[in-house]
Write an enzyme that holds these catalytic residues in place. Structure first.
Site, PDB file in Angstrom:
ATOM      1  NE  ARG A  19      47.029  42.614  43.488  1.00  8.86           N
ATOM      2  CZ  ARG A  19      47.371  43.693  42.790  1.00  8.86           C
ATOM      3  NH1 ARG A  19      48.002  43.553  41.619  1.00  8.86           N
ATOM      4  NH2 ARG A  19      47.105  44.889  43.243  1.00  8.86           N
ATOM      5  CE1 TYR A  23      41.180  47.273  49.697  1.00  8.03           C
ATOM      6  CE2 TYR A  23      39.061  48.366  49.640  1.00  8.03           C
ATOM      7  CZ  TYR A  23      40.184  47.925  48.988  1.00  8.03           C
ATOM      8  OH  TYR A  23      40.315  48.128  47.635  1.00  8.03           O
TER       9      TYR A  23
END
Length: 295
Positions: free
Chosen positions: A137, A58
């Site tokens: 992920r 992020y």
């Protein structure tokens, strides 16, 4: 705020506010001055929000590419230290995504990358142990079992207290639980009025005693006009209760299961206060039925 828990008897149970805070959109730019972010964090804590969720991928500005890696972690760590509220927050982060030139998102589930990602997050967050570290992920180029073995190694090192998964399906959750045991405490998938395909993952989490952290829980609500057109029941229930449609969405998600802890994003104090208030909304079964049917 009402509370829910993350963890178990083996790794410990952490009580957190039923609504968390997703930090993906936090960045210190001209549109989000540091004073505004400090106000948002302060309002979150005053409202009972204690689960803060970040990730090493992020960060602001797509033009920054790889230079974005870790920016959000460093920012939130600095804000918490400035306010002196580290001990009031359960700070979760993630690894396995990368930021590359042009702002694109890459995936790296290799053993070496995940090991170094944990070390880098420890350094940026300024902690000796990460409370909740989540694999961001699955990597299609790395066998999922191999990734799980790496996660087990990371947990055994003592560098993380608890493990979580993100963007996984029921089969992967069960496989991870079989390999990681009680070290696995949470799953973070997308879930919202618009995006409901993670309902099976919620059921598996409830069965296995794992927290389910919906990311983008307000996705698809849009402005008032769009909401009335696409999800009229949410607009109608909000009007009936004299609350915001966002609060109705979060209350509906909380009602899905006692393991659900939504993590809406917020850039302003007013936004996080509004989200936190959803914890107190008790929807009737008739209202829930209408919201469930509004797809």
């Amino acid at each position: 705020m009402h509370t829910r828990h993350i963890g178990n008897d083996t790794v410990g149970r952490l009580e957190v506010g039923a609504i968390g805070l997703g930090l993906m959109t936090f960045d210190q730019t001209g549109t989000q001055p540091r004073e505004q972010l400090i106000g948002t964090v302060t309002a979150a804590l005053e409202a009972g929000v204690t689960l803060f969720d970040t990730a090493d991928a992020y960060g602001p500005g797509e033009e920054l590419g790889a230079d974005t890696q870790g920016a959000n972690e460093k920012l939130i760590a600095g804000l918490l230290d400035e306010l002196g509220v580290r001990d009031q927050v359960v700070l979760a982060t993630k690894g396995g995504h990368t930021r590359i030139a042009g702002g694109e998102w890459g995936i790296d589930g290799s053993h070496d990358h995940l090991i170094s990602a944990v070390d880098d997050s420890l350094r940026r967050l300024g902690v000796g142990q990460i409370t909740l570290w989540q694999h961001h992920r699955p990597d299609p180029d790395v066998a999922f079992e191999e990734i799980l073995q790496t996660l087990g190694e990371i947990h055994a090192s003592g560098k993380v207290r608890m493990l979580g998964l993100s963007n996984v399906d029921p089969t992967q959750i069960r496989q991870a639980h079989a390999i990681l045991g009680d070290a696995l405490v949470s799953v973070q998938n997308q879930f919202s009025p618009k995006f409901r395909s993670s309902r099976p993952e919620i059921d598996v989490c409830e069965e296995l005693g794992l927290a389910f952290l919906p990311w983008s829980p307000l996705g698809g609500l849009g402005d008032a006009k769009e909401l009335a057109a696409k999800h009229p029941a949410f607009a109608e229930v909000a009007k009936e209760l004299s609350v915001s449609s966002q609060q109705v969405a979060l209350a509906w998600e909380l009602a899905q299961s006692p393991v659900v802890i939504p993590i809406p994003g917020a850039k302003r104090a007013s936004s996080v206060s509004d989200s936190a208030a959803a914890s107190d909304i008790a929807l009737t079964q008739a209202q829930l039925d209408r919201l469930d049917a509004d797809q």
